[in-house]
Design a protein around this motif. Structure first.
Motif, PDB file in Angstrom:
ATOM      1  N   ALA A 163       0.826  -1.207   0.000  1.00 37.39           N
ATOM      2  CA  ALA A 163       0.000   0.000   0.000  1.00 37.39           C
ATOM      3  C   ALA A 163       0.861   1.258   0.000  1.00 37.39           C
ATOM      4  CB  ALA A 163      -0.925  -0.006   1.210  1.00 37.39           C
ATOM      5  N   ALA A 164       1.901   1.267   0.834  1.00 41.26           N
ATOM      6  CA  ALA A 164       2.781   2.436   0.906  1.00 41.26           C
ATOM      7  C   ALA A 164       3.511   2.640  -0.412  1.00 41.26           C
ATOM      8  CB  ALA A 164       3.775   2.264   2.051  1.00 41.26           C
ATOM      9  N   ALA A 165       3.998   1.557  -1.001  1.00 41.09           N
ATOM     10  CA  ALA A 165       4.723   1.665  -2.264  1.00 41.09           C
ATOM     11  C   ALA A 165       3.803   2.140  -3.386  1.00 41.09           C
ATOM     12  CB  ALA A 165       5.340   0.319  -2.624  1.00 41.09           C
ATOM     13  N   ALA A 166       2.583   1.596  -3.436  1.00 38.55           N
ATOM     14  CA  ALA A 166       1.651   1.972  -4.497  1.00 38.55           C
ATOM     15  C   ALA A 166       1.234   3.431  -4.383  1.00 38.55           C
ATOM     16  CB  ALA A 166       0.423   1.071  -4.452  1.00 38.55           C
ATOM     17  N   LYS A 167       0.909   3.873  -3.166  1.00 36.82           N
ATOM     18  CA  LYS A 167       0.479   5.274  -3.003  1.00 36.82           C
ATOM     19  C   LYS A 167       1.593   6.236  -3.367  1.00 36.82           C
ATOM     20  CE  LYS A 167      -2.057   8.766  -1.643  1.00 36.82           C
ATOM     21  NZ  LYS A 167      -1.120   9.876  -1.641  1.00 36.82           N
ATOM     22  N   SER A 168       2.818   5.936  -2.965  1.00 33.78           N
ATOM     23  CA  SER A 168       3.942   6.810  -3.265  1.00 33.78           C
ATOM     24  C   SER A 168       4.226   6.855  -4.759  1.00 33.78           C
ATOM     25  CB  SER A 168       5.187   6.337  -2.504  1.00 33.78           C
ATOM     26  OG  SER A 168       6.304   7.120  -2.847  1.00 33.78           O
ATOM     27  N   ALA A 169       4.366   5.683  -5.384  1.00 31.16           N
ATOM     28  CA  ALA A 169       4.739   5.623  -6.799  1.00 31.16           C
ATOM     29  C   ALA A 169       3.644   6.182  -7.701  1.00 31.16           C
ATOM     30  CB  ALA A 169       5.048   4.178  -7.179  1.00 31.16           C
TER      31      ALA A 169
END
Length: 356
Positions: free
Chosen positions: A287-293
């Motif tokens: 979730a953190a990676a998807a929201k950031s990218a």
């Protein structure tokens, strides 16, 4: 990770509906005809019994159209909070779309559960009384169901608060992105009914944030893809120095870079949705990676859209400015890219610079 035939049919139905019924008018048929609001709700509670992948499909299409409907705030955030609290009685109306829910959560620009400062105390006649200020409440001024995160002696908890009850003031704000209505909710001794376990709000909000980030990432991918489509079409039609601007090598390079950003964002968003659908234990990382990218990809592609459209890209006559504003607003919602990179670093035991 190829979509199923049913998911492609859902995509086609939503896209066709949004083309036929643009704007807020899409909400009625979106919920009544397609049942989009109840996708993530179990069948026994009036929903379709689907999951994150179907929500991903709908959010992509809503992003493409910049549809100003309360799907993220009501069908994703509020519905997920109620599911995790075990509040079955409130779910059928949300699943049918006959009621819109709002989750009042953020304070001082933060969506961290630990940042909740709104206080919930026992009243002299029993029951709970809530006092505090909530910001960035999606569709908060018009929602018929208000769920508020507040802190009790046991920790962060969730409460149902009557939207027009004494001590409740909802203030419509003017966000940069006018297609996503927000409100400020002021509580002054407002009555509240405890939802779920007292002190169980940290767990619920953490889960809501993760699934909200996945849905928002899908929306960003859909919007970024539409930005690229419009920009490629413009580059083919706009003639400068006797030839379409898309034939210039420099423009080709910029469009190619934008394409790579969109496809990379699509991959990470879809991978995160699959992780949620399969119950992966490391969902917070995805979730953190998807929201950031996806936030950064959408912002970059929307910026290129403005640049490559030239003067028309900053006028009210063209949709470019609407996508640019949505990119800016969605990047801040549920936490900035930098905040999610720090969260990812913590999950991986790295420094934020190592995952930048």
């Amino acid at each position: 990770m190829r979509p199923t035939d049913e998911q492609e049919e859902l995509r086609a139905a939503v896209r066709k509906l949004l083309a036929r019924r643009p704007g807020p008018d899409a909400w009625g048929p979106l919920t009544g005809q397609i049942g989009a609001a109840g996708l993530a709700v179990p069948e026994e509670l009036g929903g379709a019994g689907c999951g994150p992948l179907e929500v991903h499909v709908v959010m992509e299409e809503l992003g493409r159209a910049l549809a100003p409907v309360p799907y993220l705030g009501s069908a994703v955030l509020t519905t997920r909070a109620l599911l995790d609290c075990g509040e079955a009685a409130l779910l059928p109306a949300l699943a049918e779309g006959t009621a819109v829910g709002a989750l009042a959560w953020a304070e001082n620009g933060s969506w961290e559960p630990a940042a909740v400062r709104t206080a919930a105390c026992r009243g002299p006649a029993g029951g709970w009384r809530l006092t505090g200020v909530k910001e960035h409440v999606l569709d908060g001024a018009d929602a018929g169901l208000l769920v508020v995160a507040a802190r009790t002696d046991a920790g962060v908890s969730l409460f149902e608060v009557p939207v027009d009850g004494p001590g409740v003031r909802r203030e419509r704000v003017v966000p940069m992105d006018a297609t996503r209505p927000q409100a400020r909710v002021v509580l002054q001794g407002a009555a509240g009914r405890l939802l779920g376990a007292d002190g169980g709000g940290d767990r619920v909000l953490s889960r809501v944030r993760d699934l909200g980030c996945l849905a928002l990432a899908a929306e960003q991918v859909g919007a970024a893809e539409r930005c690229l489509e419009l920009t490629v079409a413009h580059a083919r039609e706009r003639v400068q120095f006797g030839r379409p601007i898309g034939s210039f090598q420099a423009v080709k390079h910029r469009l190619a870079d934008a394409y790579v950003q969109v496809e990379a964002a699509r991959s990470i968003a879809l991978g995160a949705a699959h992780a949620a659908a399969t119950g992966a234990p490391d969902l917070p990382r995805f979730a953190a990676a998807a929201k950031s990218a996806c936030s950064e990809a959408f912002s970059a592609v929307a910026g290129e859209m403005i640049q490559l459209h030239g003067g028309i890209g900053i006028t009210w006559e063209h949709d470019a400015h609407r996508y640019f504003k949505r990119a800016h607003g969605s990047a801040q919602l549920l936490g900035t890219p930098a905040e999610h990179r720090r969260r990812l670093a913590d999950e991986l035991g790295l420094t934020s610079r190592q995952v930048a």
